[in-house]
Design a protein around this motif. Structure first.
Motif, PDB file in Angstrom:
ATOM      1  N   ASP A  82       0.801  -1.233   0.000  1.00  0.00           N
ATOM      2  CA  ASP A  82       0.000   0.000   0.000  1.00  0.00           C
ATOM      3  C   ASP A  82       0.833   1.281   0.000  1.00  0.00           C
ATOM      4  N   PRO A  83       1.706   1.451  -0.979  1.00  0.00           N
ATOM      5  CA  PRO A  83       2.524   2.666  -1.000  1.00  0.00           C
ATOM      6  C   PRO A  83       1.687   3.896  -1.327  1.00  0.00           C
ATOM      7  N   THR A  84       2.158   5.029  -0.887  1.00  0.00           N
ATOM      8  CA  THR A  84       1.526   6.307  -1.225  1.00  0.00           C
ATOM      9  C   THR A  84       2.285   6.926  -2.397  1.00  0.00           C
ATOM     10  N   TYR A  85       1.680   7.916  -3.016  1.00  0.00           N
ATOM     11  CA  TYR A  85       2.325   8.628  -4.119  1.00  0.00           C
ATOM     12  C   TYR A  85       3.658   9.234  -3.658  1.00  0.00           C
ATOM     13  N   LYS A  86       3.645   9.854  -2.492  1.00  0.00           N
ATOM     14  CA  LYS A  86       4.865  10.469  -1.959  1.00  0.00           C
ATOM     15  C   LYS A  86       5.970   9.426  -1.781  1.00  0.00           C
ATOM     16  N   GLU A  87       5.603   8.259  -1.259  1.00  0.00           N
ATOM     17  CA  GLU A  87       6.602   7.195  -1.067  1.00  0.00           C
ATOM     18  C   GLU A  87       7.145   6.688  -2.397  1.00  0.00           C
ATOM     19  N   VAL A  88       6.261   6.481  -3.373  1.00  0.00           N
ATOM     20  CA  VAL A  88       6.701   6.000  -4.686  1.00  0.00           C
ATOM     21  C   VAL A  88       7.602   7.041  -5.346  1.00  0.00           C
ATOM     22  N   CYS A  89       7.226   8.322  -5.250  1.00  0.00           N
ATOM     23  CA  CYS A  89       8.037   9.398  -5.842  1.00  0.00           C
ATOM     24  C   CYS A  89       9.414   9.515  -5.189  1.00  0.00           C
ATOM     25  N   SER A  90       9.549   9.038  -3.959  1.00  0.00           N
ATOM     26  CA  SER A  90      10.851   9.097  -3.289  1.00  0.00           C
ATOM     27  C   SER A  90      11.837   8.111  -3.916  1.00  0.00           C
ATOM     28  N   GLY A  91      11.322   7.150  -4.673  1.00  0.00           N
ATOM     29  CA  GLY A  91      12.182   6.155  -5.310  1.00  0.00           C
ATOM     30  C   GLY A  91      12.651   5.056  -4.387  1.00  0.00           C
ATOM     31  N   THR A  92      12.119   5.001  -3.172  1.00  0.00           N
ATOM     32  CA  THR A  92      12.609   4.022  -2.200  1.00  0.00           C
ATOM     33  C   THR A  92      11.761   2.753  -2.110  1.00  0.00           C
ATOM     34  N   THR A  93      10.601   2.720  -2.756  1.00  0.00           N
ATOM     35  CA  THR A  93       9.720   1.550  -2.618  1.00  0.00           C
ATOM     36  C   THR A  93       9.911   0.519  -3.722  1.00  0.00           C
ATOM     37  N   GLY A  94      10.534   0.922  -4.824  1.00  0.00           N
ATOM     38  CA  GLY A  94      10.730   0.019  -5.955  1.00  0.00           C
ATOM     39  C   GLY A  94       9.543  -0.054  -6.903  1.00  0.00           C
ATOM     40  N   HIS A  95       8.470   0.658  -6.593  1.00  0.00           N
ATOM     41  CA  HIS A  95       7.283   0.615  -7.449  1.00  0.00           C
ATOM     42  C   HIS A  95       7.455   1.463  -8.701  1.00  0.00           C
ATOM     43  N   ALA A  96       6.705   1.091  -9.721  1.00  0.00           N
ATOM     44  CA  ALA A  96       6.561   1.911 -10.921  1.00  0.00           C
ATOM     45  C   ALA A  96       5.173   2.530 -10.896  1.00  0.00           C
ATOM     46  N   GLU A  97       5.039   3.704 -11.493  1.00  0.00           N
ATOM     47  CA  GLU A  97       3.717   4.268 -11.738  1.00  0.00           C
ATOM     48  C   GLU A  97       3.180   3.536 -12.968  1.00  0.00           C
ATOM     49  N   GLY A  98       2.060   2.868 -12.807  1.00  0.00           N
ATOM     50  CA  GLY A  98       1.526   2.092 -13.910  1.00  0.00           C
ATOM     51  C   GLY A  98       0.044   2.311 -14.098  1.00  0.00           C
ATOM     52  N   VAL A  99      -0.490   1.645 -15.106  1.00  0.00           N
ATOM     53  CA  VAL A  99      -1.928   1.651 -15.328  1.00  0.00           C
ATOM     54  C   VAL A  99      -2.409   0.219 -15.543  1.00  0.00           C
ATOM     55  N   LYS A 100      -3.574  -0.038 -14.988  1.00  0.00           N
ATOM     56  CA  LYS A 100      -4.266  -1.304 -15.231  1.00  0.00           C
ATOM     57  C   LYS A 100      -5.340  -1.010 -16.270  1.00  0.00           C
ATOM     58  N   VAL A 101      -5.209  -1.653 -17.422  1.00  0.00           N
ATOM     59  CA  VAL A 101      -6.118  -1.436 -18.545  1.00  0.00           C
ATOM     60  C   VAL A 101      -7.089  -2.610 -18.608  1.00  0.00           C
ATOM     61  N   THR A 102      -8.384  -2.311 -18.497  1.00  0.00           N
ATOM     62  CA  THR A 102      -9.414  -3.326 -18.670  1.00  0.00           C
ATOM     63  C   THR A 102      -9.953  -3.164 -20.078  1.00  0.00           C
ATOM     64  N   TYR A 103     -10.006  -4.285 -20.821  1.00  0.00           N
ATOM     65  CA  TYR A 103     -10.381  -4.180 -22.234  1.00  0.00           C
ATOM     66  C   TYR A 103     -11.211  -5.390 -22.675  1.00  0.00           C
ATOM     67  N   ASP A 104     -11.891  -5.192 -23.806  1.00  0.00           N
ATOM     68  CA  ASP A 104     -12.700  -6.231 -24.425  1.00  0.00           C
ATOM     69  C   ASP A 104     -11.851  -6.916 -25.496  1.00  0.00           C
ATOM     70  N   PRO A 105     -11.452  -8.183 -25.278  1.00  0.00           N
ATOM     71  CA  PRO A 105     -10.576  -8.854 -26.242  1.00  0.00           C
ATOM     72  C   PRO A 105     -11.251  -9.145 -27.580  1.00  0.00           C
ATOM     73  N   ASP A 106     -12.567  -8.987 -27.658  1.00  0.00           N
ATOM     74  CA  ASP A 106     -13.245  -9.119 -28.953  1.00  0.00           C
ATOM     75  C   ASP A 106     -13.041  -7.869 -29.802  1.00  0.00           C
TER      76      ASP A 106
END
Length: 179
Positions: free
Chosen positions: A41-65
């Motif tokens: 459960d990292p926060t934006y501030k923690e992720v921006c610090s570069g210390t958590t190892g997380h990437a800013e990403g997006v989860k894309v939900t899509y229709d495969p048809d």
């Protein structure tokens, strides 16, 4: 109609990536968040610090048809610079890395194929990594950012429109009618 599927990618600031995928046919939802790190459960501030190892990403939900995972990955690789290590433009740090986070072995194989395809079709070599990790949604104010606050943010006004133009130029057949 097929059941919705999801893909998770990271390619710089999630505000930019989210704005791109909101205009793609078959995409029914885009959620900004954090993935690939080691802190729950990292926060934006923690992720921006570069210390958590997380990437800013997006989860894309899509229709495969309507759009395939291969096409989702092609749009992803074609609307940011996958040759830049741990940065996109002025956004610098591991949280801005180019990465694909497959949800299963089939997605991993598709990610590998997409990177190979991009490398074969472009001048340069993608440094996009294929990683795992747990998904954590970003804070509410990051969701649909470009549609609201981002329109008034001078930095976003300089960075997001060129990505949207790249989408319109290179991936016109994947655009929603109102995009």
């Amino acid at each position: 109609m097929a059941e919705s599927e999801q893909a998770i990618v990271a390619g710089g600031c999630f505000w930019c990536t989210e704005a791109v995928f909101r205009d793609v046919i078959g995409v029914t939802a885009v959620e900004s968040g954090y993935i690939g790190g080691d802190k729950p459960d990292p926060t934006y501030k923690e992720v921006c610090s570069g210390t958590t190892g997380h990437a800013e990403g997006v989860k894309v939900t899509y229709d495969p048809d309507t759009i395939s995972l291969a096409q989702i990955y092609d749009v992803f690789l074609g609307t940011h610079d996958p040759t830049q290590l741990n940065r996109q433009g002025n956004d610098v740090g591991t949280q801005y890395r180019s990465a694909i986070f497959p949800l299963d072995d089939a997605q991993k194989a598709e990610a590998e194929a997409a990177i190979e395809r991009w490398n074969a079709e472009n001048d340069g070599t993608a440094v996009t990594t294929i990683e795992g990790g747990e998904w954590y949604p970003a804070e509410d104010y990051h969701q649909e950012y470009w549609e609201g606050e981002g329109q008034r943010n001078p930095y976003c006004q300089a960075v997001i429109p060129p990505k949207l133009m790249k989408l319109r130029k290179s991936f016109q057949k994947y655009l929603k009618e109102d995009a």
